[in-house]
Design an enzyme around this catalytic site. Structure first.
Site, short mmCIF file in Angstrom:
data_model
loop_
_atom_site.label_atom_id
_atom_site.label_comp_id
_atom_site.label_asym_id
_atom_site.label_seq_id
_atom_site.Cartn_x
_atom_site.Cartn_y
_atom_site.Cartn_z
N HIS A 261 -9.74 13.42 30.81
CA HIS A 261 -9.20 12.10 30.43
C HIS A 261 -10.17 11.36 29.51
O HIS A 261 -9.79 10.90 28.43
CB HIS A 261 -8.95 11.30 31.72
CG HIS A 261 -8.42 9.92 31.52
ND1 HIS A 261 -7.10 9.60 31.68
CD2 HIS A 261 -9.03 8.76 31.17
CE1 HIS A 261 -6.91 8.31 31.43
NE2 HIS A 261 -8.08 7.78 31.12
N GLU A 262 -11.42 11.27 29.94
CA GLU A 262 -12.40 10.52 29.14
C GLU A 262 -12.68 11.24 27.82
O GLU A 262 -12.93 10.58 26.81
CB GLU A 262 -13.69 10.28 29.93
CG GLU A 262 -13.52 9.52 31.26
CD GLU A 262 -12.78 8.19 31.16
OE1 GLU A 262 -12.83 7.55 30.10
OE2 GLU A 262 -12.13 7.80 32.17
#
Lengths: 487, 487
Positions: A261-262
């Site tokens: 995600h990051e």
């Protein structure tokens, strides 16, 4: 370049420099700062905010001249638009309101943390009431044509309105409910999995995360990963982007998908056009566009059959406890479907119900159709309606998110918009799953760069989506994605 | 508090906030920043410097009123004095000079690094010539009564003059030479030791350093240690002080004494009066006072018989390779005496010859009595005279230090002043070696806090030393210390 715009750019460097230091302080606060450093840090942050505001307001007369200019290029028009938005905010909202909001939210954040620990909404309520009053004032000062909440939505997502959000949820939620009911009835995806309870050794898990980072081609000389209580990404410059994750010691999906995600956020920051970097348009187009990038990599790519196949052999070799599980089992573990009370733990199907709960409540609070004291009951009712569950207490309900304590009203819909755009990308990126299967992420990143990343905020999010993908916020893509994946 | 002074303090918070962010960026640059982050970092730093300068200059009219005020307290007078010094600098030096210095030094730092690698002074010379010219201009603009170099000394050490420094070296150097000759003739302390070549395992050495940090009572909630290429200390606030060390893999003294040295700096920063923190006097009194704190802990405490005794059992238990060495051997290894070509590797006796070499050269360069091209020859001659050695090349000679490439002229004497004050403290701190032997460092820190740390820069360094210790810069203490220790 137009000489007035040129001068705006030169002056705006100061704003960017201040924001850069604010971002670095934010990163440091969550990663390495000794705890007793907090007080001085807060004082410094307050000074910098004041300086930032001054620097923006000082652009006023230049901007007033710039809006008169003719024959501007897209970049120049983007600069006028973005600086105009910034100035509008500080010109519209009286100093005292911002100061009070800052004072109330810094106390409220502490109180919220305690209240959540004690699962006692009434403790937080007086602060929330004051924050809602201030947010209403902000909405009035900013102005709106239809609904006061439009003014707040626009802060996070330029041009987004209650009408837009209502339309999105009205399509998305019933369709999601259908998918959910069918998945649960047919048990195609399980609601729980033994791997959720399996402990991992942090060292091995760090290696897994490093492997994922390498697989996604994150550039070592421009990127780093650290540990923090809550995962986040900070883009200091196109040459310095940092993510964090956390290691909870069990249920290894959690740290792994937080990293993916990051990385999605980070790829966006890294692929911004570095020539725009210190200009007003050298930032992301909007919160939802940013979230769409992280959700695209986390869900559309990361939780796919193809990605699971790609990384399965490595995971199997690295994590001994996977020896009894085949690829298909891991895929199911990555894609559990379970209505739950906590938004941040929600699966792809139920996630948007959570944002809808908050949206419904915020909209009413800001319109004056609900008081803060009515929130717990409304929360219960909406959770029952959307998820068929009832929070046992306020910690599982209205106190779970940090946003309100910090004065973020109008933010939650951007999460769902992010999911909508991520799903849209899943249908627009050429040969997506072939490339994922090959582990060949270069062309995917190139597509995203070309269509979205490099433009910074030259275009408003709606304009950008139209230009890049020929769409706006179209929930049918997410509906189709959920149906194809889960049915 | 005087209302004008009060207003200065309020405005000065902005200067402090900017400096805070500069310090954090400096720390981050040396510890965690991805390499490609450097360019944007440089641009941000330049913006912040400009803002800092503006913020200081904006204090002009307030300061002009403040100097007229009567009946000021010591703190208030200190504020007027410190802000006066800051303003004097920016009022005296034309913008173009500072800009050119900044531009030249940023190029010169890169060129210096290459030139040192190639041991080729001629490559660096044109940059140094320009820097010297700019430093001469700065000296002229700042003004002086006797020697132009006085103006530069004063930047780093308020009130320090060529007369002071000449007096100090004229006592210190001959006496040090006597000690050195005797030590070498009588072989009381060895010039080398087998432990210099012994490798250590970084993990164990980190534990040793943690042990030292605990022993010195560094507060965990306000302090941290990281790794960087060159050890340093940064005090962000009295609640957030950070040191670094490096691990070269052999000769374990090096990392150990760097930690003790930096802890000395850190204790000063931690013990500043936090009420002064965001005011103009909420910083160290001077560079030499700061260096005296690190040298006190590193040399006067750390390299003593008593400290060696205190830590010997722990070192022996932690570092297997010490099994063949008794306490006395370790003490000698900690206190090797060997004239060498590299300042940063110098022992306590020869260290000040190194600063004297640079001082003699700087003084002549600034007075126009020497050209940059004459430096290598002068360096050789002075090294021969003071240390009986000849550099084999420029990397071992005039290119070894970073200072000139960054425009620091007038800095080197503060190292020797630091040694002088550290030795003085050795005679002024009550029951010093009894406490060290007991590992009871609280009373030592309390004494330093009471006498020096808590005052910040309320007093000029000379005033502070008179008040605190009844002395000024008195080399006889250092002479006595060297004689008592080494003869």
């Amino acid at each position: 370049m137009d000489p007035v715009i040129e001068r705006i750019n030169t002056s705006f460097k100061r704003v960017k420099a201040i924001r850069y230091t604010q971002s670095l302080m934010g990163w440091d606060l969550e990663t390495y700062m000794p705890p007793m450093g907090a007080e001085a840090r807060g004082a410094v942050a307050a000074e910098l905010s004041a300086m930032e505001q001054e620097a923006i307001l000082s652009l006023g007369s230049l901007l007033d001249r710039a809006v008169e200019r003719k024959d501007l290029t897209d970049v120049e028009r983007g600069i006028v638009r973005v600086v105009g938005r910034e100035l509008k905010f500080y010109r519209a909202i009286p100093q005292e309101v911002l100061k009070e909001l800052s004072a109330v939210t810094s106390k409220a954040s502490v109180v919220w943390r305690e209240a959540r620990k004690e699962a006692d909404f009434s403790k937080f309520r007086p602060y929330l009431e004051r924050i809602v009053d201030l947010e209403k004032t902000i909405a009035e000062k900013l102005g709106y044509s239809k609904h006061p909440y439009d003014a707040l939505l626009d802060i996070y997502e330029e041009g987004l309105t209650v009408k837009d959000v209502d339309r999105i949820y009205s399509e998305l939620l019933p369709a999601s409910k259908q998918v959910l009911d069918k998945v649960r009835a047919e048990e195609k995806f399980p609601a729980s999995h033994p791997l959720e309870e399996v402990k991992y050794e942090e060292g091995s898990m760090r290696e897994v995360n490093e492997h994922l980072i390498n697989l996604l081609g994150m550039p070592k000389e421009k990127f780093r990963i650290d540990v923090s209580a809550h995962p986040f990404t900070v883009g200091l410059s196109t040459g310095d982007v940092r993510i964090t994750t956390r290691y909870e010691g069990r249920d290894f999906r959690s740290t792994m998908f937080s990293v993916i995600h990051e990385c999605g956020h980070a790829i966006y920051e890294l692929q911004l056009n570095s020539e725009l970097e210190f200009t007003p348009v050298g930032g992301a187009a909007s919160y939802s566009i940013h979230e769409s990038q992280s959700r695209f990599w986390e869900n559309v790519v990361g939780r796919s059959q193809e990605f699971t196949s790609l990384i399965y052999p490595y995971l199997r070799s690295k994590l001994q406890f996977l020896s009894g599980y085949d690829r298909e089992e891991i895929y199911k573990y990555f894609n559990l479907v379970r209505p739950s009370l906590i938004r941040v733990d929600a699966d792809e199907i139920t996630y948007n119900f959570h944002t809808a709960i908050r949206y419904e409540i915020e909209k009413k609070l800001i319109a004056g159709d609900m008081d803060a004291q009515e929130i717990p009951a409304a929360w219960e009712e909406l959770t029952e309606k959307y998820l068929g569950l009832r929070p046992r207490n306020d910690a599982e309900g209205a106190l779970q998110d940090v946003h309100w304590s910090g004065g973020s009203f109008g933010y939650f819909p951007t999460y769902t918009l992010g999911n909508v755009i991520a799903a849209t990308l899943g249908y627009k990126v050429p040969h997506l799953y072939e490339r994922v299967m090959e582990g060949n992420f270069g062309p995917l990143k190139e597509f995203l760069k070309e269509k979205i990343h490099r433009w910074g905020s030259i275009y408003s999010p709606k304009e950008l989506l139209r230009k890049a993908l020929g769409v706006e916020y179209e929930p049918e893509y997410l509906v189709r994605y959920l149906q194809e994946k889960y049915l």
